[in-house]
Design a protein around this motif. Structure first.
Motif, PDB file in Angstrom:
ATOM      1  N   SER A  18     -86.843 -46.523 101.075  1.00  0.00           N
ATOM      2  CA  SER A  18     -86.904 -45.077 100.915  1.00  0.00           C
ATOM      3  C   SER A  18     -88.186 -44.716 100.183  1.00  0.00           C
ATOM      4  N   LEU A  30     -80.375 -41.949 102.351  1.00  0.00           N
ATOM      5  CA  LEU A  30     -79.357 -41.344 101.482  1.00  0.00           C
ATOM      6  C   LEU A  30     -78.013 -41.143 102.190  1.00  0.00           C
ATOM      7  N   VAL A  33     -74.517 -41.657 100.436  1.00  0.00           N
ATOM      8  CA  VAL A  33     -74.656 -41.696  98.969  1.00  0.00           C
ATOM      9  C   VAL A  33     -73.982 -40.462  98.373  1.00  0.00           C
ATOM     10  N   THR A  35     -73.392 -40.223  94.641  1.00  0.00           N
ATOM     11  CA  THR A  35     -74.044 -40.008  93.336  1.00  0.00           C
ATOM     12  C   THR A  35     -75.399 -40.697  93.362  1.00  0.00           C
ATOM     13  N   LEU A  36     -76.432 -39.962  92.973  1.00  0.00           N
ATOM     14  CA  LEU A  36     -77.806 -40.468  93.066  1.00  0.00           C
ATOM     15  C   LEU A  36     -78.461 -40.457  91.690  1.00  0.00           C
ATOM     16  N   MET A  38     -81.889 -40.421  90.186  1.00  0.00           N
ATOM     17  CA  MET A  38     -83.267 -40.162  90.622  1.00  0.00           C
ATOM     18  C   MET A  38     -84.203 -40.366  89.438  1.00  0.00           C
ATOM     19  N   ALA A  58     -81.878 -34.992  99.722  1.00  0.00           N
ATOM     20  CA  ALA A  58     -80.592 -35.399  99.135  1.00  0.00           C
ATOM     21  C   ALA A  58     -79.516 -34.353  99.438  1.00  0.00           C
ATOM     22  N   VAL A  63     -75.512 -35.608  99.445  1.00  0.00           N
ATOM     23  CA  VAL A  63     -75.335 -36.149  98.088  1.00  0.00           C
ATOM     24  C   VAL A  63     -74.595 -35.101  97.250  1.00  0.00           C
ATOM     25  N   VAL A  66     -76.609 -35.471  91.415  1.00  0.00           N
ATOM     26  CA  VAL A  66     -77.885 -36.135  91.111  1.00  0.00           C
ATOM     27  C   VAL A  66     -78.042 -36.242  89.596  1.00  0.00           C
TER      28      VAL A  66
END
Ligand SMILES: NC(=O)c1ccc[n+]([C@@H]2O[C@H](COP(=O)([O-])OP(=O)(O)OC[C@H]3O[C@@H](n4cnc5c(N)ncnc54)[C@H](OP(=O)(O)O)[C@@H]3O)[C@@H](O)[C@H]2O)c1
Length: 254
Positions: A18, A30, A33, A35-36, A38, A58, A63, A66
């Motif tokens: 990515s 993503l 996904v 929960t991300l 960052m 996202a 998503v 974040v």
């Protein structure tokens, strides 16, 4: 990862390629996904644009939450120039419809020893300003605490600091005591700071970032100590002297 070959092997982890600035690649990476985490991208002239592209990707990929590593005192008019980009990224995240948690890291405490020049002098226009620097280990532990229960931290902003906020004069004294060689702090003027950094070729925005690191401290914008690391992790954050003790113990017991 931009280069999956560099990814560490971790149990249960899946590596996908990515990059923040490429919407199509970001969207594909993503997928699925929820929960991300960052981590702000490597510093560059177009970092903010890359961040905004990734945030939009996202949201489009579905998503839900974040967790973004922002910067202490992030604001549109922050003295530290890069803290303005963090603010703009936070604003974009807040408007995205996704749940968000902001981890506003103070300056990294682990980096303070690297500020000492070969002549034993720390140079910069920080005056008597204080810096509530935090170790990367404490930042990582705080992020883990949030990621283990993200729904409990939706809409929260955490100011991640160390246990105290020394001046650079005090930092120099602590470093000198731990390294056994004299370290002192020289409070440059802003003009001296630009001149001393121009020996490294860099774009203007990079010089502005380097110098405003110190002027932000001089203006008191990095000074306030919080209990947010302890609230998140259950342990008090590590200060400079304790950090230096732990690294010298590591050296003795490899
Ligand atoms: N609070 C402080 O005092 C302090 C101090 C230093 C740095 N920082 C900030 O912390 C962040 C991380 O710093 P770092 O030195 O650890 O950075 P880094 O080594 O350049 O990057 C950390 C990770 O992020 C990935 N990455 C970087 N830029 C990316 C992009 N545009 N798209 C996708 N992935 C990207 C890197 O992937 P690759 O493996 O592909 O390169 C790497 O895995 C930066 O935003 C930096 O400004 C804060």
């Amino acid at each position: 990862m931009r280069d999956p070959a560099r990814a560490p092997e971790l149990p249960g982890a899946t590596v996908v390629r990515s990059t923040y600035g490429d919407r199509e690649l970001a969207l594909a990476s993503l997928e699925g996904v929820r929960t991300l985490l960052m981590v702000s991208a490597a510093e560059s002239a177009d970092r903010l644009e890359q961040h905004l592209t990734f945030v939009d990707a996202a949201a489009a990929a579905g998503v839900e939450h974040v967790v973004y590593t922002s910067f202490y005192g992030a604001a549109a008019d922050a003295t530290f120039t890069l803290a303005r980009d963090h603010w703009a990224t936070e604003q974009h995240l807040s408007a995205s419809g996704m749940a968000v948690t902001f981890l506003r890291d103070n300056f990294y405490l682990d980096f303070l020893p690297a500020l000492v020049g070969e002549d034993g002098v720390i140079r910069g226009p920080a005056g008597d300003g204080r810096v509530a620097a935090v170790t990367r280990d404490d930042v990582a532990a705080s992020a883990v605490a949030v990621l283990l229960a993200p729904e409990q931290h939706a809409s929260a902003t955490y100011d991640l600091t160390g246990p105290d906020a020394p001046t650079f004069g005090e930092v120099a004294t602590i470093l000198g005591a731990h390294t056994g060689r004299p370290v002192r702090y020289h409070d440059e003027t802003v003009e001296e700071a630009y001149a001393s950094r121009r020996r490294w070729p860099a774009p203007q925005w990079q010089y502005d970032a380097w110098v405003s690191t110190y002027t932000a401290i001089a203006r008191g914008e990095m000074a306030g100590v919080t209990d947010h690391v302890e609230r998140l992790t259950g342990h008090a954050p590590t200060g400079l002297a304790a950090y230096l003790d732990s690294t010298s113990t590591d050296r003795q017991n490899p």
